[in-house]
Design a protein around this motif. Structure first.
Motif, PDB file in Angstrom:
ATOM      1  N   LYS A  66       3.176   6.576  -0.781  1.00 35.28           N
ATOM      2  CA  LYS A  66       2.724   7.972  -0.672  1.00 35.28           C
ATOM      3  C   LYS A  66       2.543   8.360   0.786  1.00 35.28           C
ATOM      4  O   LYS A  66       2.884   9.472   1.195  1.00 35.28           O
ATOM      5  CB  LYS A  66       1.394   8.148  -1.422  1.00 35.28           C
ATOM      6  N   ALA A  67       1.987   7.425   1.575  1.00 37.14           N
ATOM      7  CA  ALA A  67       1.739   7.717   2.996  1.00 37.14           C
ATOM      8  C   ALA A  67       3.042   8.013   3.731  1.00 37.14           C
ATOM      9  O   ALA A  67       3.050   8.695   4.746  1.00 37.14           O
ATOM     10  CB  ALA A  67       1.013   6.553   3.648  1.00 37.14           C
ATOM     11  N   LYS A  68       4.164   7.481   3.208  1.00 39.52           N
ATOM     12  CA  LYS A  68       5.470   7.734   3.833  1.00 39.52           C
ATOM     13  C   LYS A  68       6.169   8.932   3.182  1.00 39.52           C
ATOM     14  O   LYS A  68       7.370   9.123   3.354  1.00 39.52           O
ATOM     15  CB  LYS A  68       6.374   6.503   3.707  1.00 39.52           C
ATOM     16  N   GLY A  69       5.442   9.650   2.348  1.00 41.04           N
ATOM     17  CA  GLY A  69       6.008  10.850   1.753  1.00 41.04           C
ATOM     18  C   GLY A  69       6.803  10.613   0.479  1.00 41.04           C
ATOM     19  O   GLY A  69       7.439  11.531  -0.038  1.00 41.04           O
ATOM     20  N   VAL A  70       6.774   9.376  -0.046  1.00 36.99           N
ATOM     21  CA  VAL A  70       7.465   9.120  -1.311  1.00 36.99           C
ATOM     22  C   VAL A  70       6.552   9.552  -2.465  1.00 36.99           C
ATOM     23  O   VAL A  70       5.339   9.329  -2.416  1.00 36.99           O
ATOM     24  CB  VAL A  70       7.809   7.612  -1.459  1.00 36.99           C
ATOM     25  N   ASP A  71       7.126  10.195  -3.456  1.00 35.14           N
ATOM     26  CA  ASP A  71       6.342  10.654  -4.599  1.00 35.14           C
ATOM     27  C   ASP A  71       6.063   9.465  -5.524  1.00 35.14           C
ATOM     28  O   ASP A  71       6.858   9.154  -6.397  1.00 35.14           O
ATOM     29  CB  ASP A  71       7.134  11.751  -5.333  1.00 35.14           C
ATOM     30  N   ALA A  72       4.918   8.804  -5.297  1.00 33.51           N
ATOM     31  CA  ALA A  72       4.618   7.590  -6.059  1.00 33.51           C
ATOM     32  C   ALA A  72       3.362   7.767  -6.912  1.00 33.51           C
ATOM     33  O   ALA A  72       2.414   8.426  -6.495  1.00 33.51           O
ATOM     34  CB  ALA A  72       4.414   6.419  -5.106  1.00 33.51           C
ATOM     35  N   ASP A 135      12.179  -8.301  -0.209  1.00 32.82           N
ATOM     36  CA  ASP A 135      11.718  -9.473   0.534  1.00 32.82           C
ATOM     37  C   ASP A 135      10.343  -9.915   0.045  1.00 32.82           C
ATOM     38  O   ASP A 135       9.431  -9.101  -0.049  1.00 32.82           O
ATOM     39  CB  ASP A 135      11.628  -9.135   2.030  1.00 32.82           C
ATOM     40  N   PRO A 136      10.179 -11.208  -0.252  1.00 36.61           N
ATOM     41  CA  PRO A 136       8.874 -11.681  -0.712  1.00 36.61           C
ATOM     42  C   PRO A 136       7.852 -11.705   0.429  1.00 36.61           C
ATOM     43  O   PRO A 136       8.219 -11.841   1.597  1.00 36.61           O
ATOM     44  CB  PRO A 136       9.146 -13.106  -1.189  1.00 36.61           C
ATOM     45  N   ALA A 137       6.579 -11.579   0.042  1.00 32.66           N
ATOM     46  CA  ALA A 137       5.494 -11.708   1.007  1.00 32.66           C
ATOM     47  C   ALA A 137       5.228 -13.192   1.240  1.00 32.66           C
ATOM     48  O   ALA A 137       5.557 -14.024   0.394  1.00 32.66           O
ATOM     49  CB  ALA A 137       4.252 -11.021   0.464  1.00 32.66           C
ATOM     50  N   PRO A 138       4.630 -13.549   2.391  1.00 38.52           N
ATOM     51  CA  PRO A 138       4.274 -14.955   2.603  1.00 38.52           C
ATOM     52  C   PRO A 138       3.161 -15.422   1.655  1.00 38.52           C
ATOM     53  O   PRO A 138       3.044 -16.603   1.351  1.00 38.52           O
ATOM     54  CB  PRO A 138       3.807 -14.998   4.057  1.00 38.52           C
ATOM     55  N   GLU A 262      13.797   4.249   2.691  1.00 36.95           N
ATOM     56  CA  GLU A 262      12.380   4.523   2.928  1.00 36.95           C
ATOM     57  C   GLU A 262      11.496   3.562   2.125  1.00 36.95           C
ATOM     58  O   GLU A 262      10.582   2.936   2.657  1.00 36.95           O
ATOM     59  CB  GLU A 262      12.090   5.982   2.504  1.00 36.95           C
ATOM     60  N   VAL A 263      11.824   3.437   0.831  1.00 34.29           N
ATOM     61  CA  VAL A 263      11.045   2.569  -0.048  1.00 34.29           C
ATOM     62  C   VAL A 263      11.138   1.124   0.435  1.00 34.29           C
ATOM     63  O   VAL A 263      10.135   0.415   0.548  1.00 34.29           O
ATOM     64  CB  VAL A 263      11.558   2.685  -1.508  1.00 34.29           C
ATOM     65  N   LYS A 264      12.356   0.685   0.742  1.00 31.87           N
ATOM     66  CA  LYS A 264      12.550  -0.710   1.150  1.00 31.87           C
ATOM     67  C   LYS A 264      11.800  -1.035   2.432  1.00 31.87           C
ATOM     68  O   LYS A 264      11.131  -2.070   2.527  1.00 31.87           O
ATOM     69  CB  LYS A 264      14.048  -1.002   1.324  1.00 31.87           C
ATOM     70  N   SER A 265      11.888  -0.136   3.428  1.00 29.54           N
ATOM     71  CA  SER A 265      11.237  -0.448   4.708  1.00 29.54           C
ATOM     72  C   SER A 265       9.719  -0.395   4.570  1.00 29.54           C
ATOM     73  O   SER A 265       9.001  -1.201   5.155  1.00 29.54           O
ATOM     74  CB  SER A 265      11.728   0.504   5.804  1.00 29.54           C
ATOM     75  N   THR A 266       9.221   0.535   3.749  1.00 29.63           N
ATOM     76  CA  THR A 266       7.772   0.615   3.536  1.00 29.63           C
ATOM     77  C   THR A 266       7.243  -0.661   2.877  1.00 29.63           C
ATOM     78  O   THR A 266       6.261  -1.249   3.331  1.00 29.63           O
ATOM     79  CB  THR A 266       7.435   1.826   2.633  1.00 29.63           C
ATOM     80  N   ALA A 269       7.218  -3.682   5.171  1.00 26.63           N
ATOM     81  CA  ALA A 269       6.090  -3.702   6.099  1.00 26.63           C
ATOM     82  C   ALA A 269       4.818  -4.170   5.399  1.00 26.63           C
ATOM     83  O   ALA A 269       4.005  -4.903   5.975  1.00 26.63           O
ATOM     84  CB  ALA A 269       5.876  -2.302   6.684  1.00 26.63           C
ATOM     85  N   VAL A 270       4.655  -3.763   4.141  1.00 28.58           N
ATOM     86  CA  VAL A 270       3.480  -4.196   3.373  1.00 28.58           C
ATOM     87  C   VAL A 270       3.549  -5.698   3.103  1.00 28.58           C
ATOM     88  O   VAL A 270       2.599  -6.445   3.345  1.00 28.58           O
ATOM     89  CB  VAL A 270       3.389  -3.414   2.042  1.00 28.58           C
ATOM     90  N   SER A 271       4.713  -6.149   2.634  1.00 28.02           N
ATOM     91  CA  SER A 271       4.864  -7.563   2.273  1.00 28.02           C
ATOM     92  C   SER A 271       4.605  -8.483   3.463  1.00 28.02           C
ATOM     93  O   SER A 271       4.023  -9.554   3.318  1.00 28.02           O
ATOM     94  CB  SER A 271       6.273  -7.821   1.724  1.00 28.02           C
ATOM     95  N   GLU A 272       5.027  -8.019   4.630  1.00 28.49           N
ATOM     96  CA  GLU A 272       4.855  -8.827   5.840  1.00 28.49           C
ATOM     97  C   GLU A 272       3.386  -9.178   6.071  1.00 28.49           C
ATOM     98  O   GLU A 272       3.055 -10.255   6.539  1.00 28.49           O
ATOM     99  CB  GLU A 272       5.406  -8.038   7.026  1.00 28.49           C
TER     100      GLU A 272
END
Lengths: 308, 215
Positions: A66-72, A135-138, A262-266, A269-272
């Motif tokens: 949502k913060a990136k403007g995606v309607d979630a 991409d999986p999170a650590p 947009e979804v993938k990059s957001t 960043a979260v998973s990282e």
């Protein structure tokens, strides 16, 4: 709350429209790629399983998007894996936080991979058409073997391999630990730990298991790696250099038609930022006496990590 | 194949009848927990119940307390005792004793109360001491209700002693908890059927005993 509901209605309406647009053959890939091209404006419904950590992670995903403007929007507490995999396959939800190892076993019961990278690549091959993992999170939520810090110091134990030198080791875990590959059979086969005296405690690493460990009645206890009691009691989680316990990295499971850059990059960043420590932090915050909601816990964490 | 026929297959597999995981050994463990529980609960509840019935004192309190005890969930109580004493035999036995006390207590005081007051007065009239009144008149005459309380307690305990397996002890609960952990439903159902048969056999034995008792 009211906003959430409105969003829910909107997204449901959008979903109905996009489904109607697909029409006919649901496996027709041309219509799938069609909606893919317009997916930057597509609304995304984030689902969750019926337990706290999954709900928090779903909120983390949804609020970051949502913060990136995606309607979630979110559709939490769907139930067990059988239920929410069905929901993501039929498009009721578009995205859900998952765990690599268990997701792999769901699609391939005979999977034997345990190392994080092996599990991930096996999972990529096992997913059905229309679904993908990003991409999986650590961070991982999985069975972990824990000892008290006194025991670790006294016996010089930091890894499961170090347990082999201790005679008459006492282990507490769920009953299945006795027979499953990651349990007693694997401890013997992979690390050469023999003559273990085993106590089956059926509370999933809960209060009884913890008490048995902290009171010294057992030496080692199987507790899920993101349980707040690990930090609260300063337990030492033993390292697992030979991957006895299969990797369970947190990973976004997503419909192909919901993926946009947009979804993938957001989500990347979260998973990282989602390390096991971060999961522990989220769960500890969620278990606080003030009983915060999953949405509040997610919001605080996202703000602290500069993701919103 | 239905779960039932698989459960019967499980029950008729000879390896399930041998060794420490075998049915006979688990039944013995189960009966051991049951016997220990009922002995401890009887030692507490029967003298207390007889005293309440004989004197008529604290009757209201006994009813209120046993009513409250009945409402305690056994598994929750067991976890509570674990947090206090750690794992071992104490938590399940303590939780089961709490389960067994209400029917034993009720059987004892209701039994003594049911004795005809004129009989008790007559006993006093011929010069019996209070102790003699209790042991020679009231207890023998209330034996049927006492046994009824014991029967009810044993039945509840034998059906609930499966909780011992929750913290790693044996008994027939092992089949339930080990079975559900690996989704081995035939083993679970097989174990449940053994619990049912055991409970019915014990209940039948008590029914016979009650029929043979004097009143």
């Amino acid at each position: 709350m009211k906003l959430n509901r409105t969003l829910g209605v909107l997204s449901a309406a959008a979903l109905a429209l996009s489904l109607a647009a697909c029409g006919g053959d649901p496996t027709d890939t041309s219509s799938g790629s069609d909606s893919g091209s317009t997916s930057s404006s597509k609304s995304i419904v984030v689902g969750s399983a019926a337990f706290g950590e999954s709900e928090i992670l779903a909120e983390v995903y949804a609020q970051a998007l949502k913060a990136k403007g995606v309607d979630a929007s979110t559709k939490l507490d769907i139930g067990a894996r059988e239920a929410y995999i069905g929901a993501i396959k039929d498009g009721t939800i578009d995205l859900i936080p998952e765990y690599t190892g268990n997701l792999l076993l769901y699609f391939d019961q005979n999977a034997t991979a345990t190392a994080p990278a092996d599990v991930e690549s096996a999972l990529q091959g096992a997913l059905p058409d229309g679904l993908a993992v990003l991409d999986p999170a650590p961070g991982e939520d999985k069975d972990s073997l824990n000892v008290t810090s006194e025991f670790a110091q006294k016996n010089g134990v930091a890894s499961i391999a170090d347990l082999a030198k201790i005679k008459g080791l006492k282990v507490a875990a769920n009953p299945e630990f006795k027979t499953r590959a990651y349990g007693l059979p694997g401890m013997d086969k992979i690390y050469g730990i023999k003559d273990v005296s085993f106590t089956a405690i059926s509370d999933g690493g809960g209060p009884a298991t913890l008490k048995a460990l902290t009171s010294g009645q057992v030496d080692v206890a199987d507790i899920y790696s993101t349980t707040p009691s690990i930090t609260q009691n300063k337990l030492v989680t033993l390292e697992d250099p030979k991957n006895l316990i299969a990797a369970q990295n947190v990973v976004p499971l997503i419909r192909d038609d919901a993926q946009s850059d947009e979804v993938k990059s957001t989500l990347a960043a979260v998973s990282e930022k989602l390390t096991t420590d971060a999961l522990l932090e989220l769960n500890t915050a969620f278990a606080a006496d003030s009983k915060p909601t999953a949405a509040d816990v997610a919001k605080d964490w996202l703000q602290k990590n500069g993701l919103v | 194949m239905s779960v039932f026929s698989e459960a019967f297959d499980w029950l008729s597999t000879s390896t399930n009848w041998h060794g420490p995981d075998g049915v006979p050994h688990r039944v013995l463990e189960h009966l051991g927990y049951t016997a220990l529980t009922v002995v401890i609960a009887s030692a507490i509840a029967i003298p207390l119940g007889l005293w309440i019935g004989h004197t008529g004192r604290l009757r209201g309190l006994a009813i209120a307390v046993t009513g409250a005890l009945r409402a305690l969930p056994t598994l929750g109580l067991l976890t509570l005792v674990v947090l206090w004493r750690g794992i071992g035999l104490t938590p399940p036995i303590a939780a089961l004793v709490v389960l067994a006390i209400p029917p034993l207590l009720a059987g004892a005081y209701a039994g003594v109360e049911s004795v005809d007051r004129r009989t008790v007065d007559a006993a006093r009239g011929i010069g019996m001491t209070e102790w003699q009144v209790l042991t020679r008149v009231e207890v023998p005459l209330s034996l049927s209700l006492l046994l009824g309380g014991l029967r009810s307690a044993v039945l509840q305990v034998v059906a609930t002693a499966t909780v011992a397996a929750y913290i790693g002890l044996g008994g027939l609960g092992r089949y339930l908890l080990d079975g559900i952990a690996v989704r081995d439903y035939p083993q679970m159902l097989g174990g449940s059927l053994v619990v049912v048969v055991l409970a019915l056999l014990l209940d039948g034995a008590f029914a016979l005993l009650q029929r043979l008792s004097p009143t």
